[in-house]
Write a protein that holds these residues in place. Structure first.
Motif, PDB file in Angstrom:
ATOM      1  N   CYS A   1      91.592 -24.597  48.266  1.00  0.00           N
ATOM      2  CA  CYS A   1      90.657 -23.525  47.912  1.00  0.00           C
ATOM      3  C   CYS A   1      91.221 -22.167  48.317  1.00  0.00           C
ATOM      4  O   CYS A   1      91.954 -22.047  49.302  1.00  0.00           O
TER       5      CYS A   1
ATOM      6  N   THR B   1      86.263 -25.310  57.594  1.00  0.00           N
ATOM      7  CA  THR B   1      87.086 -24.588  56.616  1.00  0.00           C
ATOM      8  C   THR B   1      88.446 -25.264  56.430  1.00  0.00           C
ATOM      9  O   THR B   1      89.064 -25.158  55.361  1.00  0.00           O
TER      10      THR B   1
ATOM     11  N   PHE C   1      88.576 -27.193  53.302  1.00  0.00           N
ATOM     12  CA  PHE C   1      88.707 -26.372  52.091  1.00  0.00           C
ATOM     13  C   PHE C   1      90.148 -25.882  51.923  1.00  0.00           C
ATOM     14  O   PHE C   1      90.671 -25.843  50.806  1.00  0.00           O
TER      15      PHE C   1
ATOM     16  N   LEU D   1      77.324 -26.024  47.107  1.00  0.00           N
ATOM     17  CA  LEU D   1      78.479 -25.136  47.064  1.00  0.00           C
ATOM     18  C   LEU D   1      78.192 -23.890  46.223  1.00  0.00           C
ATOM     19  O   LEU D   1      78.640 -22.785  46.567  1.00  0.00           O
TER      20      LEU D   1
ATOM     21  N   PHE E   1      84.752 -22.248  46.240  1.00  0.00           N
ATOM     22  CA  PHE E   1      84.219 -23.538  46.685  1.00  0.00           C
ATOM     23  C   PHE E   1      83.453 -24.252  45.569  1.00  0.00           C
ATOM     24  O   PHE E   1      83.359 -25.480  45.578  1.00  0.00           O
TER      25      PHE E   1
ATOM     26  N   GLY F   1      86.538 -27.547  45.875  1.00  0.00           N
ATOM     27  CA  GLY F   1      85.469 -27.524  46.872  1.00  0.00           C
ATOM     28  C   GLY F   1      84.766 -28.863  46.972  1.00  0.00           C
ATOM     29  O   GLY F   1      84.424 -29.322  48.073  1.00  0.00           O
TER      30      GLY F   1
END
Length: 478
Positions: free
Chosen positions: A260, A252, A255, A470, A273, A278
């Motif tokens: 994100c 994570t 991201f 995604l 995402f 993403g």
């Protein structure tokens, strides 16, 4: 000063008497009525160790008081209150504590010290520590059957809200709230509050990850500045850098770095995402995975990290303080380095890798048969001495410290602790970290599978394959 101290003690004792009155219908027969209500139903306020007006943490003059709860005078008074609770169960008090497997010996040591301190001829005090249910799953276990869970357990701070909403944990009573608030860092106290009320005791400040590395391999700060340099230097020595990108807790960070937005609102998980952001995050992971076993390793649990340092196949790893002592034993304390996460190559430029970061906290089950004794135990297990032992070990050498970072302000003043490289690394990473409150149970498995696919393909995924994956992950949140 003596007058003020006695007044404060009197106030705390009043709160404790309120707690005893509250548990007048205690014992196993009262547990069903105190169990958490089903989601969305109306139910009574969680059981506390004080009356409703007294128990709010830090919101009244009583909660602001701070006294030596672990001192001799208060210890004698607490024993009186434990004796009152014990009368309801044939003068025997039995408490269970859950903890992570690798914390077992340490928590058993602290629990034994608690029993020695508060034992009395009027009752039998038993505390059983059950390793194996750690911060990652204790909350779920409590919610499955709140009448059979541990009386005291640890959890990550992001899990607290659901337990409070389900009325599964007791509010920290006035008798303890003032000390807890005064003794610990402001940020850790906020992590233990829901809607302004204190529901847990701060335990450690290291529920996040950073970089551990072997200083014999990386001799200069520039060597650990970027993930590319980490991997290239490791490859030159037939070693790898480990980051478990198949674990959503770790991946994570990419991201977050890409910008994100990850949200958990009213129990609904969302994340953008399926966007250019993403895509950028996944391509950054793919860039590393292209060097799988040639300087990079994208999978492996704690045992793999530790064994890798022991065998010399791992030169650096993205992990946390819970592995610090084992890494120290594996390569020697003088060779252990720790730093904030490196930058990663994303969209053609180096960007600081971000992370989750938060606190491990301790709570009391609302339906415990011993509300007062359980709160004393939770307070003791998170006190200054206990937090220091978790980091440095016991003075008698019976327990080796695990390097777990305190929230207690006096513990943090210790030169040995505040100069610990891991503390400096956590502090350096903190500005790039995010609370876990943005994710729920539906998040972890699908997001982890992104990394699994990357590893399986050694990073060789097309943009179309990434976009499809995604989209599937985002759809799985619904």
């Amino acid at each position: 000063m003596a007058h003020n101290s006695k007044k404060a003690v009197a106030i705390v004792l009043t709160a404790m008497m309120a707690a005893t009155a509250l548990t007048g219908c205690g014992g196993s027969g009262s547990q069903q009525s105190q169990a958490p209500a089903a989601s969305g139903t109306q139910s009574q306020t969680p059981a506390t160790s004080g009356t409703e007006s007294q128990a709010s943490s830090g919101e009244n003059s009583t909660a602001a008081q701070s006294v030596d709860i672990l001192g001799e005078e208060m210890t004698t008074k607490i024993k009186d209150k434990i004796a009152s609770e014990a009368e309801k169960t044939d003068n025997v008090v039995k408490l269970k504590v859950w903890c992570a497997s690798n914390d077992g010996n340490l928590e058993k040591h602290l629990a034994q010290k608690f029993v020695e301190k508060y034992s009395d001829s009027r009752y039998e005090l038993k505390v059983t520590v059950l390793p194996g249910i750690g911060e990652d799953n204790a909350g779920d276990q409590i919610l499955q059957d709140p009448t059979k869970g541990a009386d005291v357990f640890s959890l990550a701070d992001n899990n607290l809200r659901e337990l409070v909403e389900q009325k599964a944990v007791a509010e920290v009573g006035t008798a303890f709230a003032g000390n807890v608030a005064n003794d610990n860092t402001d940020a850790s106290i906020e992590a233990c509050k829901i809607d302004g009320k204190l529901y847990a005791f701060p335990k450690t400040s290291d529920n996040g990850f950073f970089l551990y590395y072997d200083k014999r391999v990386y001799k200069d700060e520039k060597d650990i500045a970027t993930f590319d340099s980490l991997v290239d230097i490791a490859a030159q020595q037939n070693k790898n850098v480990l980051m478990a990108i198949d674990n959503a807790w770790y991946n994570t960070g990419f991201f977050f770095t890409a910008g994100c937005e990850i949200k958990l609102e009213n129990g609904v998980q969302s994340a953008d995402f399926d966007s250019d952001k993403g895509l950028s995050a996944v391509k950054a992971m793919c860039h590393l995975a292209e060097k799988t076993n040639k300087g990079f390793k994208g999978t492996g649990d704690d045992s793999v990290v530790i064994q890798g340092f022991k065998s010399g196949t791992i030169a650096a790893a993205v992990t946390g303080t819970w592995n610090g002592a084992a890494i120290r034993d594996a390569i020697g304390e003088e060779n252990v380095g720790a730093a904030k996460l490196p930058t990663v190559l994303m969209d053609g430029e180096q960007k600081q890798l971000e992370s989750f970061g938060g606190y491990k906290i301790m709570a009391v089950r609302s339906s415990t048969s011993y509300p007062l004794t359980a709160q004393v135990l939770a307070y003791y297990l998170t006190s200054e001495d206990s937090q220091t032992i978790r980091n440095l070990g016991s003075e008698d050498g019976k327990v080796v410290g695990r390097g777990l970072l305190p929230t207690n302000k006096k513990s943090l003043e210790s030169d040995e602790i505040k100069n610990n490289p891991a503390i400096l690394a956590v502090d350096a990473q903190r500005e790039f970290s995010h609370p876990q409150s943005c994710v729920g149970g539906k998040y972890w498995t699908p997001v982890g599978s992104i990394g699994s696919d990357i590893n399986a393909a050694n990073g060789k995924l097309s943009d179309d394959q990434i976009k499809q994956k995604l989209s599937e992950v985002v759809a799985s949140f619904q």
